[in-house]
Design a protein around this motif. Structure first.
Motif, short mmCIF file in Angstrom:
data_model
loop_
_atom_site.label_atom_id
_atom_site.label_comp_id
_atom_site.label_asym_id
_atom_site.label_seq_id
_atom_site.Cartn_x
_atom_site.Cartn_y
_atom_site.Cartn_z
N TYR A 119 0.82 -1.03 -0.03
CA TYR A 119 0.15 -0.07 0.11
C TYR A 119 0.70 1.20 0.01
O TYR A 119 1.99 1.27 0.61
CB TYR A 119 -0.86 -0.06 1.37
CG TYR A 119 -1.79 -1.04 1.20
CD1 TYR A 119 -1.57 -2.20 2.15
CD2 TYR A 119 -2.91 -1.26 0.58
CE1 TYR A 119 -2.31 -3.44 2.24
CE2 TYR A 119 -3.75 -2.28 0.69
CZ TYR A 119 -3.56 -3.35 1.56
OH TYR A 119 -4.46 -4.29 1.58
N TRP A 120 0.49 2.49 -0.45
CA TRP A 120 1.10 3.43 -0.79
C TRP A 120 0.30 4.61 -0.45
O TRP A 120 -1.05 4.58 -0.75
CB TRP A 120 1.68 3.70 -2.26
CG TRP A 120 2.64 2.78 -2.63
CD1 TRP A 120 2.43 1.41 -2.86
CD2 TRP A 120 4.29 2.93 -2.53
NE1 TRP A 120 3.63 0.79 -3.06
CE2 TRP A 120 4.70 1.72 -2.79
CE3 TRP A 120 4.87 3.92 -2.10
CZ2 TRP A 120 6.08 1.69 -2.69
CZ3 TRP A 120 6.14 3.90 -2.15
CH2 TRP A 120 6.85 2.62 -2.53
N GLY A 121 0.76 5.78 0.09
CA GLY A 121 0.18 6.90 0.33
C GLY A 121 0.28 7.80 -1.23
O GLY A 121 0.72 7.39 -2.07
N GLN A 122 -0.30 8.92 -1.08
CA GLN A 122 -0.40 9.83 -2.34
C GLN A 122 0.79 10.78 -2.51
O GLN A 122 1.19 11.34 -3.49
CB GLN A 122 -1.70 10.73 -2.21
CG GLN A 122 -1.47 12.08 -1.39
CD GLN A 122 -1.56 11.64 0.31
OE1 GLN A 122 -1.36 10.77 0.66
NE2 GLN A 122 -0.93 12.78 0.76
N GLY A 123 1.60 11.03 -1.42
CA GLY A 123 2.95 11.58 -1.43
C GLY A 123 2.74 12.91 -0.88
O GLY A 123 1.78 13.66 -0.91
N THR A 124 3.88 13.44 -0.28
CA THR A 124 3.84 14.76 -0.08
C THR A 124 5.23 15.52 -0.65
O THR A 124 6.21 15.05 -0.46
CB THR A 124 3.94 14.77 1.46
OG1 THR A 124 3.81 16.22 1.84
CG2 THR A 124 5.07 14.01 2.26
N GLN A 125 5.02 16.82 -1.10
CA GLN A 125 6.44 17.38 -1.76
C GLN A 125 7.21 18.10 -0.52
O GLN A 125 6.74 18.74 0.19
CB GLN A 125 5.91 18.43 -2.49
CG GLN A 125 6.74 19.25 -3.38
CD GLN A 125 7.75 18.40 -4.44
OE1 GLN A 125 6.82 17.74 -5.25
NE2 GLN A 125 9.04 18.53 -4.14
N VAL A 126 8.45 17.72 -0.71
CA VAL A 126 9.33 18.44 -0.08
C VAL A 126 10.34 19.28 -0.91
O VAL A 126 11.07 18.63 -2.02
CB VAL A 126 10.32 17.33 0.69
CG1 VAL A 126 11.64 17.86 1.40
CG2 VAL A 126 9.31 16.72 1.76
N THR A 127 10.51 20.44 -0.86
CA THR A 127 11.49 21.25 -1.57
C THR A 127 12.19 22.00 -0.58
O THR A 127 11.97 22.72 0.28
CB THR A 127 10.67 22.38 -2.34
OG1 THR A 127 9.50 21.69 -3.12
CG2 THR A 127 11.50 23.26 -3.19
N VAL A 128 13.67 21.74 -1.28
CA VAL A 128 14.61 22.49 -0.36
C VAL A 128 15.28 23.40 -1.18
O VAL A 128 15.88 23.11 -2.33
CB VAL A 128 15.73 21.30 0.02
CG1 VAL A 128 16.83 22.17 0.94
CG2 VAL A 128 14.94 20.12 0.85
N SER A 129 15.52 24.83 -0.67
CA SER A 129 15.92 25.72 -1.59
C SER A 129 17.53 25.84 -1.00
O SER A 129 17.73 25.70 0.16
CB SER A 129 15.13 27.12 -1.45
OG SER A 129 15.30 27.36 0.14
N SER A 130 18.16 26.47 -2.08
CA SER A 130 19.81 26.62 -1.75
C SER A 130 19.89 28.04 -1.34
O SER A 130 19.12 28.92 -1.31
CB SER A 130 20.55 26.40 -3.15
OG SER A 130 20.05 27.37 -4.01
#
Length: 129
Positions: free
Chosen positions: A118-129
């Motif tokens: 089973y899988w979740g729908q995902g969550t976005q992680v964005t790391v800025s420089s």
């Protein structure tokens, strides 16, 4: 059916931290393992970390070891991913996954996406420089 819902993603500066959560609900199921994966466009889903639901033992991808920590709260049916010292290379959609007890072994850490049920729908992680 089992539902997995991730939360905690967002935008963070390099060097920062985020804590992802994944709550399981729905049909009663006893997880054998829960894992975190991540994916960027055009690439395969990449293993991050996994945890044995009963024993709590953990296993990490080499590049995440020492920076990321997976944990679980059995009572809340929730798995967490604490991410520290984030870099722009950690930018991805992060997915949690659950592997049931069928065909599962306590002596194997499951690192391939196809091994999870089973899988979740995902969550976005964005790391800025």
């Amino acid at each position: 059916q089992v539902q997995l819902v991730e939360s905690g993603g967002g935008l963070v500066q390099a060097g920062g931290s985020l804590r992802l959560s994944c709550a399981a609900s729905g049909r009663t199921i006893a997880p054998h393992d829960m894992g975190w994966f991540r994916q960027v466009p055009g690439k395969e889903r990449e293993f991050v970390a996994t945890i044995k639901w009963s024993a709590g033992s953990t296993y990490y991808a080499a590049s995440m070891k020492g920076r990321f920590a997976i944990s679980r709260d059995n009572a809340k049916a929730t798995v967490y991913l604490q991410m520290n010292s984030l870099t722009p290379d950690d930018t991805a959609v992060y997915y949690c996954a659950l592997k049931g007890t069928r065909f599962s072994s306590s002596s194997i850490y499951y690192t391939r996406a196809l091994e999870y049920d089973y899988w979740g729908q995902g969550t976005q992680v964005t790391v800025s420089s």
